[in-house]
Scaffold this active site. Sequence first.
Site, PDB file in Angstrom:
ATOM      1  N   PRO A  82      -8.941  -3.380 -10.057  1.00 22.12           N
ATOM      2  CA  PRO A  82      -7.785  -3.692 -10.908  1.00 22.12           C
ATOM      3  C   PRO A  82      -6.503  -3.985 -10.138  1.00 22.12           C
ATOM      4  O   PRO A  82      -6.173  -3.311  -9.157  1.00 22.12           O
ATOM      5  CB  PRO A  82      -7.649  -2.430 -11.768  1.00 22.12           C
ATOM      6  CG  PRO A  82      -9.042  -1.900 -11.866  1.00 22.12           C
ATOM      7  CD  PRO A  82      -9.656  -2.173 -10.525  1.00 22.12           C
ATOM      8  N   CYS A  83      -5.761  -4.975 -10.638  1.00 25.50           N
ATOM      9  CA  CYS A  83      -4.537  -5.447  -9.981  1.00 25.50           C
ATOM     10  C   CYS A  83      -3.250  -4.776 -10.444  1.00 25.50           C
ATOM     11  O   CYS A  83      -2.289  -4.712  -9.666  1.00 25.50           O
ATOM     12  CB  CYS A  83      -4.391  -6.955 -10.199  1.00 25.50           C
ATOM     13  SG  CYS A  83      -5.762  -7.938  -9.583  1.00 25.50           S
ATOM     14  N   PRO A  84      -3.145  -4.310 -11.709  1.00 26.10           N
ATOM     15  CA  PRO A  84      -1.857  -3.800 -12.191  1.00 26.10           C
ATOM     16  C   PRO A  84      -1.172  -2.757 -11.308  1.00 26.10           C
ATOM     17  O   PRO A  84       0.063  -2.727 -11.270  1.00 26.10           O
ATOM     18  CB  PRO A  84      -2.211  -3.234 -13.574  1.00 26.10           C
ATOM     19  CG  PRO A  84      -3.345  -4.084 -14.048  1.00 26.10           C
ATOM     20  CD  PRO A  84      -4.154  -4.340 -12.799  1.00 26.10           C
ATOM     21  N   PRO A  85      -1.907  -1.890 -10.567  1.00 26.86           N
ATOM     22  CA  PRO A  85      -1.191  -0.918  -9.736  1.00 26.86           C
ATOM     23  C   PRO A  85      -0.324  -1.549  -8.652  1.00 26.86           C
ATOM     24  O   PRO A  85       0.574  -0.885  -8.119  1.00 26.86           O
ATOM     25  CB  PRO A  85      -2.325  -0.098  -9.112  1.00 26.86           C
ATOM     26  CG  PRO A  85      -3.453  -0.212 -10.079  1.00 26.86           C
ATOM     27  CD  PRO A  85      -3.357  -1.617 -10.598  1.00 26.86           C
ATOM     28  N   PHE A  86      -0.577  -2.816  -8.312  1.00 25.74           N
ATOM     29  CA  PHE A  86       0.116  -3.442  -7.185  1.00 25.74           C
ATOM     30  C   PHE A  86       0.906  -4.699  -7.560  1.00 25.74           C
ATOM     31  O   PHE A  86       1.600  -5.254  -6.718  1.00 25.74           O
ATOM     32  CB  PHE A  86      -0.906  -3.816  -6.096  1.00 25.74           C
ATOM     33  CG  PHE A  86      -1.836  -2.695  -5.744  1.00 25.74           C
ATOM     34  CD1 PHE A  86      -1.396  -1.613  -5.006  1.00 25.74           C
ATOM     35  CD2 PHE A  86      -3.161  -2.706  -6.163  1.00 25.74           C
ATOM     36  CE1 PHE A  86      -2.254  -0.558  -4.689  1.00 25.74           C
ATOM     37  CE2 PHE A  86      -4.027  -1.671  -5.855  1.00 25.74           C
ATOM     38  CZ  PHE A  86      -3.580  -0.595  -5.110  1.00 25.74           C
TER      39      PHE A  86
END
Length: 421
Positions: A82-86
Site C-alpha cells: 500500500p502507498c498511502p503511508p508514504f
Amino acid sequence: MGSAGRTLKVLEICAGAGGQALGLERAGFEHELLVELDANAVGTLRHNRPHWEVIEGDVADPAVWDPSDHKGEIALLAGGVPCPPFTIAGKQLGAGDERDLFAWAVEQVKIVQPRALLLENVRGLSMPRFAGYRQHVLDRLREFGYAAEWRVLNASDYGVPQLRPRFVLIAMASDDFAYFHWPETIGRPPTVGEVLFPLMSANGWHGADAWAAKTNRIAPTIVGGSKKHGGADLGPSRAKKAWGEMGVDGWALANAAPVGGDVFDIGPRLTCEMVARLQGWDDEEFFWEFTGKKTTRYRQIGNAFPPPVAKVLGIAIAAALNRTTEPRERDPDTMHDAIYRILRDRDDFMTITQINKAVDSPLEAHELERRISVLGRDFHIEVHQDGKKPLAYKLGGFKAFLGQEDHIRHEKFKKEIGRIS
C-alpha cells in the site's frame, strides 16, 4: 528459465489487479502464488488467469497463508504494498499507518529466502521524511545477506504515456546482484492522443482528430484513489486542471466514447478502457480485462503498476539471476540517514554534541534536533535529561508492523478494513 534449467518462480504479495503480475509473466516468470486483499482485484486476477493460485485476504494474516511454506523455492518475491503511508498528498504517517506493509514485506525475505526481491511504491518514500525508514530497510536486508538499491523510475521512460514516478527497491544476494543492471530507457513515449485516438473515435465522434492533435503530451499521473475518499475521477484539483488543459474532463469517467457531433465545454471524459491504455495495457502483449463496476474497475486500474515497467524490471532481474549480463562494479551503499545509523549503533544515550561529532558533516543543533524529531515518527526515541546536563537521545524500536501479534496495526486494520485499498 534459471541457469540450472529451472523456471523462475514468483510469489506476489499485494498483487492488486495484475499490472505487475502481467509484466513479470511477460518477462518469463511463472507465478507460484498471488495474495490480494481486495475482492474486486482478486476477481480480475482469476478472470484473466484461471490457472493462477490467487488467495484473497490480508497478506499479513498467518491464517490466510504461510510464507514459510515457500522457503527456498522462490526466485522472486514481489509486490506493490500500500502507498498511502508514504504518498506526498497524504499525511505521510509511514510506520504509524495501519496500511503500511513495506517493512513487513522486507521481513518476509528472511522467511521465504527468495533469490530476489522487488517492491515498488510511490515517490514519497524517496523523500527526506523517510530517510530513517529506508536506512532500516537496507540494514535489515544486509543482515539477511542481500545487497539492495532504490531508484525512482518514470513509467514514461518505458513506453507508457504517463509520467507516473515509482520508487523501486531491488535486492538480491550479493553474488547475483553484481549482474543486475537497471533497465535502459526506451525513448519518447507515445502521447495521450496517439494512444487513445482509436478508442476516442470508435463511435464515430467527429472531433476525434482535433482532440488527438491537442492531447499531444503524456498524461498526468493516473490516481486510482482509495476507498477512504472519492469516486472515479482523474485525481485532485491540480491534476484535473492539467487534464482540462489537454482537453479532457477529469471530473468523472464516461461509460462509452463520444459519438457523432458531441460537443464538450472542457472535453470528453475517459472510459476505464482508455485509462487502462494510459497505464500500459493494450489489446496485444498486455491484454487484460477488468471485472466489477466502473468505480471499482477504475480503482484497480489507477492503483496498478504499469505492466511494461514490470516487464523491463522482470527482464533485468531474470538476467541477473541467470547471469546473462556482464558483472558491474556496485557503488558504495548509499547512506540514507547517518543519524539513524549513529543512534542505532550505540546502546547508550547521546547528546546533540556527541551525535554531531560522529557525523561526517556537522549540522546546526536545531537541524539535528529536527532530524531526530522526524526519526521519532517511525522509531521510538528515548529522551533523557540529568539535572543541568543537555538532553540526550537513544534510539528505541521500529514502530512499523513487522508481524508482531500485539501491534496496534491489528486493531486499526480490523476497524478500517472496509476502507483499506
